[in-house]
Design an enzyme around this catalytic site. Sequence first.
Site, PDB file in Angstrom:
ATOM      1  N   SER A  55     106.613   5.626  95.185  1.00  0.00           N
ATOM      2  CA  SER A  55     106.385   6.817  94.366  1.00  0.00           C
ATOM      3  C   SER A  55     107.702   7.549  94.175  1.00  0.00           C
ATOM      4  CB  SER A  55     105.359   7.753  95.033  1.00  0.00           C
ATOM      5  OG  SER A  55     105.871   8.265  96.260  1.00  0.00           O
ATOM      6  N   SER A 181     120.571  14.830 100.244  1.00  0.00           N
ATOM      7  CA  SER A 181     119.985  16.082  99.762  1.00  0.00           C
ATOM      8  C   SER A 181     121.038  17.180  99.764  1.00  0.00           C
ATOM      9  CB  SER A 181     118.818  16.497 100.671  1.00  0.00           C
ATOM     10  OG  SER A 181     118.413  17.824 100.415  1.00  0.00           O
ATOM     11  N   TYR A 207     115.341  17.589 108.521  1.00  0.00           N
ATOM     12  CA  TYR A 207     115.628  16.865 107.286  1.00  0.00           C
ATOM     13  C   TYR A 207     117.082  17.109 106.854  1.00  0.00           C
ATOM     14  CZ  TYR A 207     115.031  15.390 102.393  1.00  0.00           C
ATOM     15  OH  TYR A 207     115.149  14.763 101.173  1.00  0.00           O
ATOM     16  N   LYS A 211     120.378  14.575 106.696  1.00  0.00           N
ATOM     17  CA  LYS A 211     121.055  14.372 105.417  1.00  0.00           C
ATOM     18  C   LYS A 211     122.556  14.663 105.543  1.00  0.00           C
ATOM     19  CE  LYS A 211     117.487  12.973 103.194  1.00  0.00           C
ATOM     20  NZ  LYS A 211     117.401  11.602 102.640  1.00  0.00           N
ATOM     21  N   THR A 242     108.549  15.633  93.185  1.00  0.00           N
ATOM     22  CA  THR A 242     108.057  14.372  93.717  1.00  0.00           C
ATOM     23  C   THR A 242     106.874  14.624  94.648  1.00  0.00           C
ATOM     24  OG1 THR A 242     109.494  14.424  95.661  1.00  0.00           O
ATOM     25  CG2 THR A 242     110.404  13.448  93.639  1.00  0.00           C
TER      26      THR A 242
END
Length: 322
Positions: A55, A181, A207, A211, A242
Site C-alpha cells: 500500500s 522522514s 520513528y 529515521k 498514506t
Amino acid sequence: MTHLLTRALDTALDRTVVPGYSKIGYWLRRPSWDADDPRPGSLTGKTVVVTGASSGLGQATATATARLGATVHLVVRDLAKGRTAVTAIRGEVPGAEVHLHRCDVSDLASVRAFAAALRGSAERVDVLVHNAGVLPPERTETADGHEVAFATHVLGPLLMTELLRPLLAAAGRSRVVVVSSGGMYAQKLPADDPEYRDGEYRGTTAYARTKRMQVALAPLMQERWAADGIAVHTMHPGWADTPGVVTSLPGFHKVMGPVLRDAETGADTVVWLAATEPAPGGGQFWHDRAPRPEHYLPRTRESADELARLWAYVLDATALSR
C-alpha cells in the site's frame, strides 16, 4: 536568473517546512523538472525490489517502476494485502511482470530467508527500495530482542542489502533507496540508546530517531558497498496521505489532510532516484529531487565517535563483519 529564482524558491520551501513538505511544495517545484523526468522504458530489463509494497508509497513506487518497464518484486508482511496490490498494479500497467514475497523486515530470520530465496530465483537486482515502516504505539521487541522500529528501519534494511549484495553487484551499477522522514530533523542520533530503553517511550519519537539513524548511516553504507557499484540514497517524501499516516497519526491527518501529498507524489523522488540518468552520487539525503542538508539544528549533529559507535552496534546486531 530563472535558475537562481528557482533555487531560491526551492530553498525557501524547504526551510518553511509546511509549504515544502505538503503538496504545495511539490506542485511549485514540479514545473522545473519536466526535462528531468525518467524517460519511458528507462527501467526495461531491470529488476526492482520494494519492501512495504502492499500500500501507500511502496505500492506507488512499484506501480511507477513497473510503468517504466521494470520487473518488480513486492516484499510484504501480509500476503493477502500483497495480492491485492499485485492485482492493482497489473490493472494499471497491463503486462507488468510483478512477483510477490513475504518478509517481515523487523525479523532478521525472515530477512535471511527472503534474501536466500531471491538469490535462488533472480539473477540481478538493479534497485532495492527500503520502504517498510512502522510507528509503534508502545515499545515492543522482535524475536531477536530488538526494539521494533529500530529493527524495521535500520537492522532489517542493512541486513537485507548485505545479503542481496551479490545480486546488486551483478547489476553493475545498482541503487539502494531508503525511504526516511523529515521528522528525523528534530532528533539527535541516539548512539548510546539505539534500542530506546531509556526514558518514556513515544512511537513518534522512536520513528524519528530511527529515521535519523538511516540518514546518518547512509554514507557508511555507501562506503561499504561502493566497490560493488552500489549507490545508497536516503530521501524523505514530504507529508503523504498514506494508510500508515491515517492509522498512526490520525490527529495529524485530520488537520493536515487537505494539503497532504498523494502516494504517487510522495513516491516521485524514489522513482526518480531509481531511474534517472546519469545516476546521482550516493550517500546523500534527498527531497523533491534535490539533495538536502542532514541537519538544520546544531543540537542534532552527531560526533564521529557517536556515529562509529552506532555503526559498530548495528553491525554486531546483524552479525555482519566490520
